[in-house]
Design an enzyme around this catalytic site. Sequence first.
Site, mmCIF file in Angstrom:
data_model
loop_
_atom_site.group_PDB
_atom_site.id
_atom_site.type_symbol
_atom_site.label_atom_id
_atom_site.label_comp_id
_atom_site.label_asym_id
_atom_site.label_seq_id
_atom_site.Cartn_x
_atom_site.Cartn_y
_atom_site.Cartn_z
ATOM 1 C CG ASP A 14 -1.834 -1.170 1.175
ATOM 2 O OD1 ASP A 14 -2.351 -1.490 -0.139
ATOM 3 O OD2 ASP A 14 -2.476 -1.590 2.009
ATOM 4 C CE LYS A 37 -4.019 -6.072 0.429
ATOM 5 N NZ LYS A 37 -4.414 -5.113 -0.186
ATOM 6 C CG PHE A 67 -12.688 -7.832 -9.893
ATOM 7 C CD1 PHE A 67 -12.148 -6.437 -10.363
ATOM 8 C CD2 PHE A 67 -11.857 -8.711 -9.940
ATOM 9 C CE1 PHE A 67 -10.933 -6.175 -10.872
ATOM 10 C CE2 PHE A 67 -10.547 -8.591 -10.487
ATOM 11 C CZ PHE A 67 -10.186 -7.256 -11.013
ATOM 12 C CG HIS A 68 -19.354 -5.612 -5.864
ATOM 13 N ND1 HIS A 68 -19.840 -5.233 -4.597
ATOM 14 C CD2 HIS A 68 -20.619 -5.860 -6.287
ATOM 15 C CE1 HIS A 68 -21.216 -5.262 -4.443
ATOM 16 N NE2 HIS A 68 -21.847 -6.062 -5.401
ATOM 17 C CG ASP A 69 -19.476 -3.820 -12.771
ATOM 18 O OD1 ASP A 69 -20.554 -3.721 -13.509
ATOM 19 O OD2 ASP A 69 -18.590 -2.973 -13.038
ATOM 20 C CB ILE A 70 -23.072 -6.671 -14.494
ATOM 21 C CG1 ILE A 70 -22.093 -6.162 -15.817
ATOM 22 C CG2 ILE A 70 -23.860 -5.672 -14.261
ATOM 23 C CD1 ILE A 70 -22.653 -5.895 -17.022
ATOM 24 C CB THR A 73 -18.017 -5.714 -15.947
ATOM 25 O OG1 THR A 73 -18.845 -5.318 -16.810
ATOM 26 C CG2 THR A 73 -17.062 -4.943 -15.695
ATOM 27 C CB THR A 128 -11.002 -6.390 8.283
ATOM 28 O OG1 THR A 128 -10.564 -5.903 7.251
ATOM 29 C CG2 THR A 128 -11.272 -8.002 8.196
ATOM 30 C CD GLN A 207 -8.238 -3.114 8.601
ATOM 31 O OE1 GLN A 207 -9.474 -3.511 8.522
ATOM 32 N NE2 GLN A 207 -7.469 -3.541 7.405
ATOM 33 N N GLY A 227 -0.102 -4.675 6.260
ATOM 34 C CA GLY A 227 0.029 -3.540 5.471
ATOM 35 C C GLY A 227 0.992 -2.680 6.504
ATOM 36 N NE ARG A 228 -3.250 1.007 7.693
ATOM 37 C CZ ARG A 228 -4.453 1.310 7.976
ATOM 38 N NH1 ARG A 228 -4.698 2.404 7.727
ATOM 39 N NH2 ARG A 228 -5.261 0.165 8.120
HETATM 40 O O1 C5P Z 1 -2.497 -1.535 6.687
HETATM 41 P P1 C5P Z 1 -3.428 -2.650 7.029
HETATM 42 O O2 C5P Z 1 -2.523 -4.115 7.729
HETATM 43 O O3 C5P Z 1 -4.957 -2.402 7.856
HETATM 44 O O4 C5P Z 1 -3.962 -3.095 5.709
HETATM 45 C C1 C5P Z 1 -4.725 -4.125 5.277
HETATM 46 C C2 C5P Z 1 -4.764 -4.578 3.765
HETATM 47 O O5 C5P Z 1 -5.822 -5.418 3.603
HETATM 48 C C3 C5P Z 1 -5.256 -3.284 3.124
HETATM 49 O O6 C5P Z 1 -4.442 -3.339 1.951
HETATM 50 C C4 C5P Z 1 -6.650 -3.580 2.610
HETATM 51 O O7 C5P Z 1 -7.047 -2.871 1.299
HETATM 52 C C5 C5P Z 1 -6.785 -5.018 2.848
HETATM 53 N N1 C5P Z 1 -8.063 -5.614 2.897
HETATM 54 C C6 C5P Z 1 -8.727 -5.480 4.101
HETATM 55 N N2 C5P Z 1 -9.936 -5.980 4.264
HETATM 56 C C7 C5P Z 1 -10.557 -6.845 3.225
HETATM 57 C C8 C5P Z 1 -9.629 -7.042 2.158
HETATM 58 C C9 C5P Z 1 -8.554 -6.553 2.011
HETATM 59 O O8 C5P Z 1 -8.238 -4.702 5.000
HETATM 60 N N3 C5P Z 1 -11.578 -7.379 3.305
#
Ligand code: C5P
Length: 251
Positions: A14, A37, A67-70, A73, A128, A207, A227-228
């Site tokens: 990210d 990711k 993804f969330h569409d028809i 797509t 989440t 979160q 991520g963070r």
């Molecule tokens: O920084 P952090 O650890 O909170 O990042 C979580 C990552 O997981 C983010 O890239 C977020 O887009 C992704 N994610 C999420 N919840 C989901 C699917 C993916 O937090 N249901």
Amino acid sequence: MKLAPADRLIVALDVKGLEEAAGLVEVLAPVGVRHFKVGLGLFTSAGPAAVEAVHRLGGRVFLDLKFHDIPSTVGRAVAAASRLGVWMTNLHIQGGSSMMRQALHSVREEAARSKQGAPLLIGVTVLTSMAERDMADLGLRKTLKDQVLYLAKLAKSVGLNGIVASAQEARIVRWACGEEFLIVTPGIRLAGPEGLFPSPSPSKEDQSRTATASEAVKAGADYIVVGRPILQASNPAEAAQALVREMGAVS
Ligand code: C5P
């Protein structure tokens, strides 16, 4: 699923752009991180080059574009993801059964055409970042756990490989959907000493349903998405290794 602890970690790239993403992979791959990711921010800024950069550096890609569409797509989108050679990609289960079936059909068709493996298709249940009060806000009558379980069973009945859910629902999903169904868990926060693996500052925390890496694995998660806590650490490689050790102690 029985996995080596290092293989359970998916690092969310990210970051703003390609250079920063590649820099992170260069730092993390040598300490054993294999899964990266590529999400909405990086893909919107750098496009398929972000996926190609991870591949070039030896990593596997979870293309997290939710993804969330028809159906047609989404079918085209997952077929394009297959052509990029990603290891895993995802879609919102709330897009419905027809959309999920079309996605499965499209990745299988693409795999047969290219004679490459199809990416794992993972369904997003309830983000989440959402909490119990958000259910009513959206007009949903179920409790959050029941909604996750309901969507997980739907995804399994259609044939998806697994779901994204928080550690708080992992145990019940594992129980209901069996050992082979993949559970991917974001919202991981740190158990370690303050400072080494910082969580986002409280005002930036978005979160809701968080857990430590070991709690997630004990609850039945196959993969954790982080991520963070890694990206903002003073030493991202050390933070990743500490998370792998933490998971190794319980799996
Ligand atoms: O920084 P952090 O650890 O909170 O990042 C979580 C990552 O997981 C983010 O890239 C977020 O887009 C992704 N994610 C999420 N919840 C989901 C699917 C993916 O937090 N249901």
